[in-house]
Design a protein around this motif. Structure first.
Motif, short mmCIF file in Angstrom:
data_model
loop_
_atom_site.label_atom_id
_atom_site.label_comp_id
_atom_site.label_asym_id
_atom_site.label_seq_id
_atom_site.Cartn_x
_atom_site.Cartn_y
_atom_site.Cartn_z
N ARG A 31 17.19 7.79 33.26
CA ARG A 31 16.20 8.52 32.48
C ARG A 31 16.29 10.01 32.76
O ARG A 31 16.80 10.44 33.77
CB ARG A 31 14.80 8.02 32.83
N GLN A 32 15.72 10.74 31.87
CA GLN A 32 15.65 12.19 32.00
C GLN A 32 14.39 12.56 32.79
O GLN A 32 13.33 11.96 32.59
CB GLN A 32 15.60 12.84 30.62
N PRO A 33 14.48 13.54 33.67
CA PRO A 33 13.30 13.94 34.44
C PRO A 33 12.14 14.36 33.55
O PRO A 33 10.98 14.09 33.87
CB PRO A 33 13.79 15.07 35.33
N ALA A 34 12.42 15.01 32.44
CA ALA A 34 11.34 15.45 31.54
C ALA A 34 10.54 14.27 31.01
O ALA A 34 9.33 14.38 30.79
CB ALA A 34 11.91 16.27 30.39
N ALA A 35 11.19 13.13 30.81
CA ALA A 35 10.47 11.94 30.33
C ALA A 35 9.46 11.48 31.37
O ALA A 35 8.33 11.10 31.03
CB ALA A 35 11.46 10.82 30.00
N TYR A 36 9.85 11.52 32.63
CA TYR A 36 8.91 11.15 33.70
C TYR A 36 7.75 12.15 33.78
O TYR A 36 6.60 11.76 33.99
CB TYR A 36 9.62 11.09 35.05
N VAL A 37 8.06 13.43 33.63
CA VAL A 37 7.01 14.46 33.67
C VAL A 37 6.02 14.24 32.53
O VAL A 37 4.80 14.27 32.73
CB VAL A 37 7.61 15.88 33.62
N ASN A 38 6.54 14.01 31.33
CA ASN A 38 5.67 13.81 30.17
C ASN A 38 4.79 12.57 30.33
O ASN A 38 3.60 12.61 30.05
CB ASN A 38 6.49 13.72 28.89
N ARG A 39 5.40 11.46 30.78
CA ARG A 39 4.60 10.25 30.96
C ARG A 39 3.60 10.44 32.08
O ARG A 39 2.45 10.00 31.98
CB ARG A 39 5.50 9.05 31.22
N ARG A 88 -4.89 7.44 35.68
CA ARG A 88 -4.01 6.47 36.35
C ARG A 88 -3.15 7.25 37.36
O ARG A 88 -1.97 7.48 37.17
CB ARG A 88 -3.16 5.74 35.32
N TYR A 89 -3.80 7.67 38.43
CA TYR A 89 -3.21 8.62 39.37
C TYR A 89 -2.03 8.04 40.15
O TYR A 89 -1.06 8.76 40.39
CB TYR A 89 -4.28 9.18 40.30
N ASP A 90 -2.11 6.79 40.56
CA ASP A 90 -0.99 6.21 41.29
C ASP A 90 0.26 6.12 40.41
O ASP A 90 1.36 6.42 40.86
CB ASP A 90 -1.35 4.82 41.83
N ASP A 91 0.07 5.70 39.17
CA ASP A 91 1.20 5.62 38.24
C ASP A 91 1.76 7.02 37.94
O ASP A 91 2.98 7.20 37.88
CB ASP A 91 0.77 4.94 36.94
N ALA A 92 0.86 7.98 37.76
CA ALA A 92 1.31 9.36 37.50
C ALA A 92 2.10 9.89 38.69
O ALA A 92 3.16 10.50 38.52
CB ALA A 92 0.10 10.25 37.23
N LEU A 93 1.60 9.63 39.88
CA LEU A 93 2.28 10.08 41.10
C LEU A 93 3.70 9.53 41.15
O LEU A 93 4.65 10.26 41.45
CB LEU A 93 1.47 9.63 42.32
N ARG A 94 3.85 8.25 40.83
CA ARG A 94 5.19 7.63 40.82
C ARG A 94 6.11 8.31 39.82
O ARG A 94 7.29 8.57 40.12
CB ARG A 94 5.07 6.14 40.50
N ASP A 95 5.59 8.61 38.63
CA ASP A 95 6.45 9.26 37.63
C ASP A 95 6.85 10.67 38.05
O ASP A 95 8.00 11.06 37.88
CB ASP A 95 5.76 9.29 36.27
N LEU A 117 15.12 13.21 40.53
CA LEU A 117 16.22 13.54 39.61
C LEU A 117 16.47 15.04 39.53
O LEU A 117 17.61 15.47 39.37
CB LEU A 117 15.91 12.99 38.21
N ASP A 118 15.39 15.83 39.60
CA ASP A 118 15.54 17.28 39.49
C ASP A 118 14.39 17.97 40.24
O ASP A 118 13.32 18.18 39.68
CB ASP A 118 15.53 17.71 38.02
#
Length: 86
Positions: free
Chosen positions: A1-9, A18-25, A32-33
């Motif tokens: 995956r692209q790091p930007a996709a994780y940042v956006n999600r 959903r702080y735990d899920d956000a933290l993971r992303d 990745l970057d």
């Protein structure tokens, strides 16, 4: 995956409290970057929401070190960091 996709999600997950899920992303994006100020800032927001003030401050400091001077989140993050250090 692209790091930007994780940042956006991660940003969307923050909005959903959903702080735990956000933290993971945000951590996945940083793996990745590690040069993305948005990922550091997002992780800082998630940590702040989880009452990890020290972690949030460290992440905000790193985001500000990496961010360009015209970064749209700079003013907000500088203010949050000031509050955390009081």
């Amino acid at each position: 995956r692209q790091p930007a996709a994780y940042v956006n999600r991660g940003a969307l997950l923050l909005l959903q409290d959903r702080y735990d899920d956000a933290l993971r992303d945000f951590e996945s994006a940083l793996a990745l970057d590690p040069s993305l100020p948005e990922a550091w800032g997002g992780r800082g927001q998630a940590r702040l929401a989880k009452e990890d003030r020290g972690g949030a401050a460290a992440d905000f400091e790193q985001a500000l070190r990496l961010a360009p001077t015209n970064w749209s989140h700079r003013e907000w993050m500088t203010e949050e960091l000031r509050k955390l250090k009081q």
